[in-house]
Design a protein around this motif. Structure first.
Motif, PDB file in Angstrom:
ATOM      1  N   HIS A  63       0.711  -1.165  -0.078  1.00 49.68           N
ATOM      2  CA  HIS A  63      -0.057  -0.087  -0.034  1.00 49.68           C
ATOM      3  C   HIS A  63       0.812   1.254   0.025  1.00 49.68           C
ATOM      4  CE1 HIS A  63      -3.720  -2.120   0.048  1.00 49.68           C
ATOM      5  NE2 HIS A  63      -2.919  -2.730   1.143  1.00 49.68           N
ATOM      6  N   LEU A  64       2.093   1.161  -1.148  1.00 50.30           N
ATOM      7  CA  LEU A  64       2.647   2.400  -1.230  1.00 50.30           C
ATOM      8  C   LEU A  64       2.399   3.324  -2.048  1.00 50.30           C
ATOM      9  CD1 LEU A  64       6.131   0.010  -1.509  1.00 50.30           C
ATOM     10  CD2 LEU A  64       5.495   1.581   0.559  1.00 50.30           C
ATOM     11  N   ASP A  65       1.120   3.362  -2.283  1.00 47.95           N
ATOM     12  CA  ASP A  65       0.423   4.135  -3.366  1.00 47.95           C
ATOM     13  C   ASP A  65       0.743   5.669  -3.207  1.00 47.95           C
ATOM     14  OD1 ASP A  65      -1.982   2.357  -4.876  1.00 47.95           O
ATOM     15  OD2 ASP A  65      -1.117   1.761  -2.734  1.00 47.95           O
ATOM     16  N   ALA A  66       0.918   5.964  -1.731  1.00 46.87           N
ATOM     17  CA  ALA A  66       1.154   7.669  -1.580  1.00 46.87           C
ATOM     18  C   ALA A  66       2.715   7.842  -1.355  1.00 46.87           C
ATOM     19  CB  ALA A  66       0.116   7.815  -0.230  1.00 46.87           C
ATOM     20  N   GLN A  67       3.015   6.733  -0.359  1.00 41.60           N
ATOM     21  CA  GLN A  67       4.532   6.955   0.290  1.00 41.60           C
ATOM     22  C   GLN A  67       5.461   7.040  -1.214  1.00 41.60           C
ATOM     23  OE1 GLN A  67       5.947   3.904   3.011  1.00 41.60           O
ATOM     24  NE2 GLN A  67       8.105   4.044   2.071  1.00 41.60           N
ATOM     25  N   ILE A  68       5.252   6.182  -2.310  1.00 45.06           N
ATOM     26  CA  ILE A  68       6.171   6.432  -3.288  1.00 45.06           C
ATOM     27  C   ILE A  68       6.404   7.679  -3.663  1.00 45.06           C
ATOM     28  CG2 ILE A  68       4.595   5.610  -5.026  1.00 45.06           C
ATOM     29  CD1 ILE A  68       6.506   3.564  -6.069  1.00 45.06           C
ATOM     30  N   ALA A  69       5.618   8.521  -3.624  1.00 41.57           N
ATOM     31  CA  ALA A  69       5.569   9.723  -4.217  1.00 41.57           C
ATOM     32  C   ALA A  69       6.477  10.829  -3.630  1.00 41.57           C
ATOM     33  CB  ALA A  69       4.126  10.468  -4.263  1.00 41.57           C
ATOM     34  N   TRP A  70       6.671  10.405  -2.140  1.00 41.50           N
ATOM     35  CA  TRP A  70       7.527  11.312  -1.444  1.00 41.50           C
ATOM     36  C   TRP A  70       8.830  10.362  -0.826  1.00 41.50           C
ATOM     37  CZ3 TRP A  70       2.473  10.435   1.136  1.00 41.50           C
ATOM     38  CH2 TRP A  70       2.626   9.591   2.336  1.00 41.50           C
ATOM     39  N   ASP A  71       8.660   9.245  -1.239  1.00 41.11           N
ATOM     40  CA  ASP A  71       9.890   8.474  -0.853  1.00 41.11           C
ATOM     41  C   ASP A  71      10.292   7.407  -1.741  1.00 41.11           C
ATOM     42  OD1 ASP A  71      11.725   6.758   0.667  1.00 41.11           O
ATOM     43  OD2 ASP A  71      10.383   5.707   1.670  1.00 41.11           O
ATOM     44  N   PRO A  72      10.834   8.115  -2.916  1.00 42.13           N
ATOM     45  CA  PRO A  72      10.987   7.232  -4.233  1.00 42.13           C
ATOM     46  C   PRO A  72      12.286   6.069  -3.720  1.00 42.13           C
ATOM     47  CG  PRO A  72      12.146   9.276  -4.177  1.00 42.13           C
ATOM     48  CD  PRO A  72      11.360   9.571  -3.157  1.00 42.13           C
ATOM     49  N   MET A  73      12.822   6.027  -2.794  1.00 42.38           N
ATOM     50  CA  MET A  73      13.706   4.763  -2.384  1.00 42.38           C
ATOM     51  C   MET A  73      12.820   3.694  -1.924  1.00 42.38           C
ATOM     52  SD  MET A  73      16.605   5.298  -3.261  1.00 42.38           S
ATOM     53  CE  MET A  73      17.333   3.954  -2.566  1.00 42.38           C
ATOM     54  N   VAL A  74      11.572   4.150  -1.463  1.00 38.85           N
ATOM     55  CA  VAL A  74      10.612   3.153  -1.019  1.00 38.85           C
ATOM     56  C   VAL A  74      11.165   2.176   0.178  1.00 38.85           C
ATOM     57  CG1 VAL A  74       8.877   1.495  -1.971  1.00 38.85           C
ATOM     58  CG2 VAL A  74      10.144   2.828  -3.564  1.00 38.85           C
ATOM     59  N   THR A  75      11.548   2.948   1.187  1.00 38.57           N
ATOM     60  CA  THR A  75      12.007   2.394   2.482  1.00 38.57           C
ATOM     61  C   THR A  75      10.737   2.077   3.201  1.00 38.57           C
ATOM     62  OG1 THR A  75      11.956   4.328   3.509  1.00 38.57           O
ATOM     63  CG2 THR A  75      14.074   3.757   2.596  1.00 38.57           C
ATOM     64  N   PRO A  76      10.967   0.672   3.802  1.00 38.63           N
ATOM     65  CA  PRO A  76      12.328  -0.190   4.135  1.00 38.63           C
ATOM     66  C   PRO A  76      12.349  -1.176   2.983  1.00 38.63           C
ATOM     67  CG  PRO A  76      10.604  -0.906   5.641  1.00 38.63           C
ATOM     68  CD  PRO A  76       9.910   0.072   4.971  1.00 38.63           C
ATOM     69  N   SER A  77      11.497  -1.182   1.768  1.00 39.93           N
ATOM     70  CA  SER A  77      11.181  -2.325   0.878  1.00 39.93           C
ATOM     71  C   SER A  77      12.651  -2.610   0.273  1.00 39.93           C
ATOM     72  CB  SER A  77      10.182  -2.090  -0.204  1.00 39.93           C
ATOM     73  OG  SER A  77       9.020  -2.004   0.638  1.00 39.93           O
ATOM     74  N   THR A  78      13.332  -1.551  -0.249  1.00 40.84           N
ATOM     75  CA  THR A  78      14.369  -1.700  -0.804  1.00 40.84           C
ATOM     76  C   THR A  78      15.603  -2.158   0.094  1.00 40.84           C
ATOM     77  OG1 THR A  78      14.876   0.740  -0.687  1.00 40.84           O
ATOM     78  CG2 THR A  78      14.031   0.083  -2.865  1.00 40.84           C
ATOM     79  N   GLN A  79      15.434  -1.893   1.352  1.00 43.51           N
ATOM     80  CA  GLN A  79      16.596  -2.332   2.215  1.00 43.51           C
ATOM     81  C   GLN A  79      16.487  -3.951   2.434  1.00 43.51           C
ATOM     82  OE1 GLN A  79      15.461   0.072   5.589  1.00 43.51           O
ATOM     83  NE2 GLN A  79      16.377   1.834   4.608  1.00 43.51           N
ATOM     84  N   HIS A  80      15.407  -4.444   1.993  1.00 46.48           N
ATOM     85  CA  HIS A  80      15.266  -5.798   2.011  1.00 46.48           C
ATOM     86  C   HIS A  80      15.345  -6.522   0.511  1.00 46.48           C
ATOM     87  CE1 HIS A  80      14.387  -5.650   6.278  1.00 46.48           C
ATOM     88  NE2 HIS A  80      13.598  -4.542   6.076  1.00 46.48           N
ATOM     89  N   GLY A  81      15.721  -5.841  -0.358  1.00 47.75           N
ATOM     90  CA  GLY A  81      15.985  -6.736  -1.497  1.00 47.75           C
ATOM     91  C   GLY A  81      14.957  -6.525  -2.582  1.00 47.75           C
ATOM     92  N   VAL A  82      13.940  -5.929  -2.172  1.00 45.50           N
ATOM     93  CA  VAL A  82      12.679  -5.642  -3.150  1.00 45.50           C
ATOM     94  C   VAL A  82      12.985  -4.600  -4.271  1.00 45.50           C
ATOM     95  CG1 VAL A  82      10.271  -4.926  -3.295  1.00 45.50           C
ATOM     96  CG2 VAL A  82      10.874  -6.098  -1.458  1.00 45.50           C
ATOM     97  N   THR A  83      12.769  -5.295  -5.404  1.00 45.89           N
ATOM     98  CA  THR A  83      12.781  -4.484  -6.777  1.00 45.89           C
ATOM     99  C   THR A  83      11.630  -3.956  -7.489  1.00 45.89           C
ATOM    100  OG1 THR A  83      13.612  -6.501  -7.879  1.00 45.89           O
ATOM    101  CG2 THR A  83      15.480  -5.090  -6.876  1.00 45.89           C
ATOM    102  N   THR A  84      10.411  -4.759  -7.183  1.00 41.94           N
ATOM    103  CA  THR A  84       9.404  -4.527  -7.796  1.00 41.94           C
ATOM    104  C   THR A  84       8.325  -4.606  -6.702  1.00 41.94           C
ATOM    105  OG1 THR A  84       9.976  -5.862  -9.852  1.00 41.94           O
ATOM    106  CG2 THR A  84       7.780  -5.389  -9.610  1.00 41.94           C
ATOM    107  N   VAL A  85       7.349  -3.530  -6.936  1.00 46.78           N
ATOM    108  CA  VAL A  85       6.151  -3.574  -5.921  1.00 46.78           C
ATOM    109  C   VAL A  85       5.039  -3.272  -6.728  1.00 46.78           C
ATOM    110  CG1 VAL A  85       7.566  -2.440  -4.080  1.00 46.78           C
ATOM    111  CG2 VAL A  85       6.396  -0.923  -5.857  1.00 46.78           C
ATOM    112  N   LEU A  86       4.103  -3.855  -6.196  1.00 51.37           N
ATOM    113  CA  LEU A  86       2.501  -3.895  -6.673  1.00 51.37           C
ATOM    114  C   LEU A  86       1.732  -2.844  -5.953  1.00 51.37           C
ATOM    115  CD1 LEU A  86       0.526  -4.630  -8.669  1.00 51.37           C
ATOM    116  CD2 LEU A  86       0.093  -6.770  -7.093  1.00 51.37           C
ATOM    117  N   LEU A  87       1.189  -1.882  -6.584  1.00 46.50           N
ATOM    118  CA  LEU A  87       0.368  -0.840  -5.851  1.00 46.50           C
ATOM    119  C   LEU A  87      -1.267  -1.127  -6.210  1.00 46.50           C
ATOM    120  CD1 LEU A  87       2.020   2.393  -7.040  1.00 46.50           C
ATOM    121  CD2 LEU A  87       2.937   0.861  -5.021  1.00 46.50           C
TER     122      LEU A  87
END
Length: 238
Positions: A63-87
């Motif tokens: 449910h990164l639909d909003a966060q991804i706009a102000w946090d393009p690094m998409v933390t903490p997902s990228t810190q755990h090896g995530v490279t694709t997200v489904l909104l």
């Protein structure tokens, strides 16, 4: 030949189901060009001895639909090896959206997923109407991960039915209007459609979210749209 990057000596889990094995990974530009025993040097090399090397993980329910706009690094997902997200999961999305429905969609995201409404309202520009416009907005934020999205039932219903979206069955005409919005969204880049039948998913006044009790005819019509556009994901959260 010199590669841009060589990751050496890691334990490779390649995602095929094969047993893990020790080896190297060579990368040129944005492509993995060799996996196994890489004899060539790299302009940059990483010693991965004692570490696991895998393809990027896909997070199929966010449910990164909003966060991804102000946090393009998409933390903490990228810190755990995530490279694709489904909104766009659970039928809750921010597009399509008329100006008068912005606070309704933001408030619903807060009650369903505990993401503060004030953060959503202030963190998004809300300068879109259709789902494709929303995807363009997300792309401009240059997220660090691959992003795919579902168009949500709640937003579709609010767009066509207004406040009646919560409690009432849609007419045949309204179903066709919503089907056109789903069609527009899929053609603009949505990989499918999502809806929720979970009574615990509620709007701020305590009623179940729009679409919870929608008719079989309504859902089947949207499934036809997804199918006719080449297939995709028809997500129903139960």
């Amino acid at each position: 030949m010199t590669h841009d990057l060589v990751i050496r000596g890691g334990t490779i889990v390649d995602g095929t189901g094969a047993a893990p094995y020790d080896g190297d990974v060579a990368i040129d530009g944005t492509e993995i060009v060799a996996v196994g025993n890489v004899s060539s040097n790299g302009k940059r090399e990483i010693d991965a001895t004692g570490h696991i090397v895998t393809p990027g993980f896909i997070d199929g329910h966010t449910h990164l639909d909003a966060q991804i706009a102000w946090d393009p690094m998409v933390t903490p997902s990228t810190q755990h090896g995530v490279t694709t997200v489904l909104l766009g999961n659970c039928g809750v999305t921010f597009a399509p959206c008329k100006p008068e429905h912005r606070e309704k969609l933001a408030g619903m995201m807060e009650t369903v997923e505990d993401i503060p409404k004030h953060a959503i309202m202030s963190g998004l520009s809300w300068d879109w109407d259709q789902y494709g416009d929303y995807l363009d907005y997300i792309e401009k934020s240059k997220p660090a991960v691959n992003v795919v999205g579902l168009v949500g039932h709640c937003a579709i219903r609010y767009y066509v039915m207004g406040d009646r979206a919560v409690d009432e069955l849609a007419s045949d005409e309204e179903i066709e209007q919503m089907a056109q919005l789903v069609d527009n969204a899929v053609k603009a880049g949505a990989i499918g459609f999502s809806t929720s039948r979970v009574e615990g998913h509620r709007i701020p006044d305590g009623r179940p979210v729009p679409g919870t009790f929608s008719s079989e005819e309504e859902l089947c019509r949207f499934a036809e749209i997804v199918r006719d556009n080449g297939g995709g994901l028809m997500q129903t959260v139960l």
